[in-house]
Design a protein around this motif. Structure first.
Motif, PDB file in Angstrom:
ATOM      1  N   ASP A  67       0.867  -1.166   0.000  1.00 48.65           N
ATOM      2  CA  ASP A  67       0.000   0.000   0.000  1.00 48.65           C
ATOM      3  C   ASP A  67       0.906   1.219   0.000  1.00 48.65           C
ATOM      4  O   ASP A  67       1.359   1.676   1.051  1.00 48.65           O
ATOM      5  N   LYS A  68       1.171   1.748  -1.199  1.00 43.67           N
ATOM      6  CA  LYS A  68       2.102   2.857  -1.313  1.00 43.67           C
ATOM      7  C   LYS A  68       1.629   4.093  -0.583  1.00 43.67           C
ATOM      8  O   LYS A  68       2.402   4.794   0.065  1.00 43.67           O
ATOM      9  N   SER A  69       0.336   4.364  -0.672  1.00 40.86           N
ATOM     10  CA  SER A  69      -0.180   5.609  -0.105  1.00 40.86           C
ATOM     11  C   SER A  69       0.016   5.669   1.399  1.00 40.86           C
ATOM     12  O   SER A  69       0.248   6.747   1.964  1.00 40.86           O
ATOM     13  N   SER A  70      -0.081   4.530   2.058  1.00 39.32           N
ATOM     14  CA  SER A  70       0.113   4.514   3.510  1.00 39.32           C
ATOM     15  C   SER A  70       1.536   4.129   3.886  1.00 39.32           C
ATOM     16  O   SER A  70       1.880   4.109   5.070  1.00 39.32           O
ATOM     17  N   GLY A  71       2.369   3.809   2.909  1.00 36.81           N
ATOM     18  CA  GLY A  71       3.763   3.454   3.174  1.00 36.81           C
ATOM     19  C   GLY A  71       3.908   2.144   3.921  1.00 36.81           C
ATOM     20  O   GLY A  71       4.704   2.056   4.866  1.00 36.81           O
ATOM     21  N   ARG A  72       3.149   1.143   3.497  1.00 39.27           N
ATOM     22  CA  ARG A  72       3.194  -0.119   4.220  1.00 39.27           C
ATOM     23  C   ARG A  72       3.203  -1.326   3.287  1.00 39.27           C
ATOM     24  O   ARG A  72       2.582  -1.309   2.216  1.00 39.27           O
ATOM     25  N   SER A  73       3.883  -2.365   3.740  1.00 42.34           N
ATOM     26  CA  SER A  73       3.833  -3.665   3.083  1.00 42.34           C
ATOM     27  C   SER A  73       3.729  -4.726   4.170  1.00 42.34           C
ATOM     28  O   SER A  73       4.265  -4.556   5.270  1.00 42.34           O
ATOM     29  N   THR A  74       3.013  -5.790   3.863  1.00 40.39           N
ATOM     30  CA  THR A  74       2.939  -6.899   4.795  1.00 40.39           C
ATOM     31  C   THR A  74       3.325  -8.179   4.081  1.00 40.39           C
ATOM     32  O   THR A  74       3.047  -8.356   2.888  1.00 40.39           O
ATOM     33  N   LEU A  75       3.976  -9.058   4.814  1.00 42.42           N
ATOM     34  CA  LEU A  75       4.292 -10.387   4.327  1.00 42.42           C
ATOM     35  C   LEU A  75       3.490 -11.375   5.154  1.00 42.42           C
ATOM     36  O   LEU A  75       3.657 -11.445   6.373  1.00 42.42           O
ATOM     37  N   TYR A  76       2.625 -12.087   4.481  1.00 42.01           N
ATOM     38  CA  TYR A  76       1.764 -13.064   5.134  1.00 42.01           C
ATOM     39  C   TYR A  76       2.326 -14.457   4.883  1.00 42.01           C
ATOM     40  O   TYR A  76       2.584 -14.835   3.739  1.00 42.01           O
ATOM     41  N   ILE A  77       2.540 -15.204   5.971  1.00 40.76           N
ATOM     42  CA  ILE A  77       3.024 -16.577   5.857  1.00 40.76           C
ATOM     43  C   ILE A  77       1.931 -17.493   6.381  1.00 40.76           C
ATOM     44  O   ILE A  77       1.555 -17.412   7.559  1.00 40.76           O
ATOM     45  N   ALA A  78       1.433 -18.341   5.520  1.00 39.47           N
ATOM     46  CA  ALA A  78       0.356 -19.245   5.908  1.00 39.47           C
ATOM     47  C   ALA A  78       0.928 -20.557   6.442  1.00 39.47           C
ATOM     48  O   ALA A  78       1.944 -21.049   5.971  1.00 39.47           O
ATOM     49  N   ALA A  79       0.267 -21.080   7.442  1.00 39.97           N
ATOM     50  CA  ALA A  79       0.601 -22.400   7.999  1.00 39.97           C
ATOM     51  C   ALA A  79       2.100 -22.532   8.230  1.00 39.97           C
ATOM     52  O   ALA A  79       2.772 -23.369   7.602  1.00 39.97           O
ATOM     53  N   SER A  80       2.628 -21.738   9.122  1.00 36.00           N
ATOM     54  CA  SER A  80       4.064 -21.677   9.323  1.00 36.00           C
ATOM     55  C   SER A  80       4.653 -23.028   9.711  1.00 36.00           C
ATOM     56  O   SER A  80       3.984 -23.869  10.357  1.00 36.00           O
ATOM     57  N   GLN A  81       5.917 -23.221   9.312  1.00 33.90           N
ATOM     58  CA  GLN A  81       6.649 -24.460   9.566  1.00 33.90           C
ATOM     59  C   GLN A  81       7.991 -24.135  10.200  1.00 33.90           C
ATOM     60  O   GLN A  81       8.514 -23.029  10.006  1.00 33.90           O
ATOM     61  N   PRO A  82       8.593 -25.077  10.929  1.00 32.30           N
ATOM     62  CA  PRO A  82       9.916 -24.811  11.515  1.00 32.30           C
ATOM     63  C   PRO A  82      10.944 -24.362  10.474  1.00 32.30           C
ATOM     64  O   PRO A  82      11.828 -23.551  10.779  1.00 32.30           O
TER      65      PRO A  82
END
Lengths: 111, 115
Positions: A67-82
């Motif tokens: 989201d450039k306008s708000s200056g944010r990025s998120t990284l979503y990791i599904a079903a995390s593993q070791p």
């Protein structure tokens, strides 16, 4: 001058959880944003590259949004593993050939 | 295999003794760069090169030199190393041009200690 902040700095979760890592930047005039993974004592591996005209990119269990306008990025990791345990870095390219990196989020996924 | 290689991987030296860290890529990339990574400071770019014979300063160039005589090689030179140059160094390359539109590929790192 561009500043990139990553929150949280460290995260420890049980296996199977869905995770969100955050990256914020102060100057929204960017060309693209890139997420990397760094394993201890090793180099960086590119995970996802989002161009400024894009809203998100997906690769397997990973989804990155921008989201450039708000200056944010998120990284979503599904079903995390070791095996996801690593430090995750975001880097912002503002067109000056000098990317600005965040300090990273250190992730531990325990069995 | 597409890769960026760095040598040496580990180096312990003394103040003032000139050293060179080599970097080579086999992907015919135009853009190459050097970073240092320090605890609490993150990754900071030292120098970059857009093509052969074209180099420019990054955020922290003091105390370092580079050269780009061939497309595949981009050595980092410390003419007179000092203890504050103790760090983890990474070389990277990309086929991107004006906006680094392509993925950056990183080498495995060189851990330098200056006594």
């Amino acid at each position: 001058k561009q500043e990139v902040t990553q929150i949280p700095a460290a995260l420890s979760v049980p296996e199977g959880e869905n995770l969100v890592l955050n990256c914020s930047f102060t100057d929204s005039a960017i060309y693209n944003l890139q997420w990397f993974r760094q394993d201890p004592g090793k180099g960086l591996t590119s995970l996802l590259l989002i161009q400024s005209s894009q809203r998100e990119q997906t690769s397997g269990r990973l989804n990155a949004s921008l989201d450039k306008s708000s200056g944010r990025s998120t990284l979503y990791i599904a079903a995390s593993q070791p095996g996801d345990s690593a430090t995750y870095l975001c880097a912002v390219n503002g067109g000056s050939y000098i990317p600005t990196f965040g300090r990273g989020t250190s992730l531990i996924v325990h069995p | 295999e597409a890769q960026v290689t760095q040598n040496p991987r580990y180096l312990i030296t003394v103040t003032g003794k000139k050293l060179t860290v080599t970097c080579s890529q086999n992907m015919n990339h135009e853009y190459m760069s050097w970073y240092r990574q320090d605890p609490g400071l993150g990754l900071r770019q030292i120098y970059y090169s857009m093509n052969v014979e074209v180099t420019d300063k990054g955020d922290v160039p003091e105390g370092y030199k580079v050269s780009r005589k061939e497309k595949r090689n981009f050595p980092l030179i410390l003419e007179s190393p000092s203890p504050n140059q103790t760090s983890l160094y990474f070389c990277a390359s990309s086929s991107g041009t004006l906006d680094l539109a392509d993925t950056q590929y990183f080498g495995p790192g060189t851990r330098l200690t200056v006594l």
